[in-house]
Design an enzyme around this catalytic site. Structure first.
Site, PDB file in Angstrom:
ATOM      1  N   ILE A  35       0.886  -1.162   0.000  1.00 35.30           N
ATOM      2  CA  ILE A  35       0.000   0.000   0.000  1.00 35.30           C
ATOM      3  C   ILE A  35       0.924   1.212   0.000  1.00 35.30           C
ATOM      4  CG2 ILE A  35      -0.202  -0.129   2.531  1.00 35.30           C
ATOM      5  CD1 ILE A  35      -2.953   1.135   2.319  1.00 35.30           C
ATOM      6  N   SER A  36       0.748   2.107  -0.977  1.00 42.61           N
ATOM      7  CA  SER A  36       1.665   3.241  -1.138  1.00 42.61           C
ATOM      8  C   SER A  36       1.611   4.166   0.075  1.00 42.61           C
ATOM      9  CB  SER A  36       1.307   4.044  -2.393  1.00 42.61           C
ATOM     10  OG  SER A  36       1.513   3.282  -3.553  1.00 42.61           O
ATOM     11  N   GLN A  37       2.706   4.909   0.287  1.00 42.05           N
ATOM     12  CA  GLN A  37       2.718   5.867   1.379  1.00 42.05           C
ATOM     13  C   GLN A  37       1.682   6.958   1.088  1.00 42.05           C
ATOM     14  OE1 GLN A  37       6.784   8.050   0.026  1.00 42.05           O
ATOM     15  NE2 GLN A  37       5.925   8.790   1.928  1.00 42.05           N
TER      16      GLN A  37
END
Length: 208
Positions: A58-60
């Protein structure tokens, strides 16, 4: 009223240059802890990428906000997301536009994301199990396309599925990756390089 953890993250994002208040509001509204494994829930509101299984992340929040902001969305924008993943980026988009189309290569991730989105009463999303390199031709053209994994070069199918004046935002590269913003003007594509990034690769062809 947002919690201190959420407010802290929003302040970090503002400090990092995120200025679109609609994007920041969407970040505040979507409970990121619902999109990560229980073991990582305590880190959900930190400005960092987290593993979601199947070799994906999950991207920052900064990168989610930056890429979303670069799309310059309106509520009427027709949006395609390549790489549903956990469904977090999808949920952010669903708060900003009337409808989102999203393609995921890994079936188990697609089903998990669909379940999470339904639990949050986000019913304005269509998901598809498919090869992200091919986009979603049946739903094209799109005003905005966002890709959450990095191809070594820009997929031509995605360029073809952009409407005139549409915007494609994606990371490109293998060892060295850069975030690109591409706007279509008729048959021309204006490409801007935004910043260096690090994403998982956009796998071609094989579904899982």
């Amino acid at each position: 009223m947002v919690s201190k953890r959420v407010e802290s993250l929003l302040n970090q994002l503002r400090t990092q240059g995120i200025v679109d208040e609609r994007v920041l509001e969407a970040i505040a509204l979507v409970p990121r802890e619902k999109f990560v494994d229980e073991a990582f829930e305590h880190k959900a509101w930190e400005n960092t990428a987290l593993p979601i299984g199947q070799g994906q992340t999950i991207s920052q929040p900064y990168m989610v906000a930056r890429m979303t902001e670069l799309l310059t969305l309106t509520p009427e924008s027709r949006v395609l997301e390549i790489g549903t993943g956990s469904g977090y980026q999808t949920a952010i988009l669903a708060h900003l536009v009337h409808h989102v189309c999203s393609v995921e290569r890994i079936k188990s991730l697609q089903w998990q994301a669909r379940r999470r989105l339904k639990q949050l009463d986000l019913h304005n999303v269509s998901t598809r199990h498919g090869d992200g390199w091919q986009g979603w031709q049946a739903r094209a053209p799109f005003d905005a396309i966002i890709v959450t994994a990095a191809p070594p070069e820009i997929p031509t199918a995605l360029l073809a599925q952009l409407d005139d004046e549409g915007v494609l935002v994606l990371p490109v590269g293998e060892e060295h990756q850069f975030l690109k913003r591409i706007r279509r003007r008729g048959n021309e594509f204006i490409i801007d390089t935004v910043e260096a990034v690090r994403f998982v690769p956009l796998v071609k062809g094989e579904l899982a």
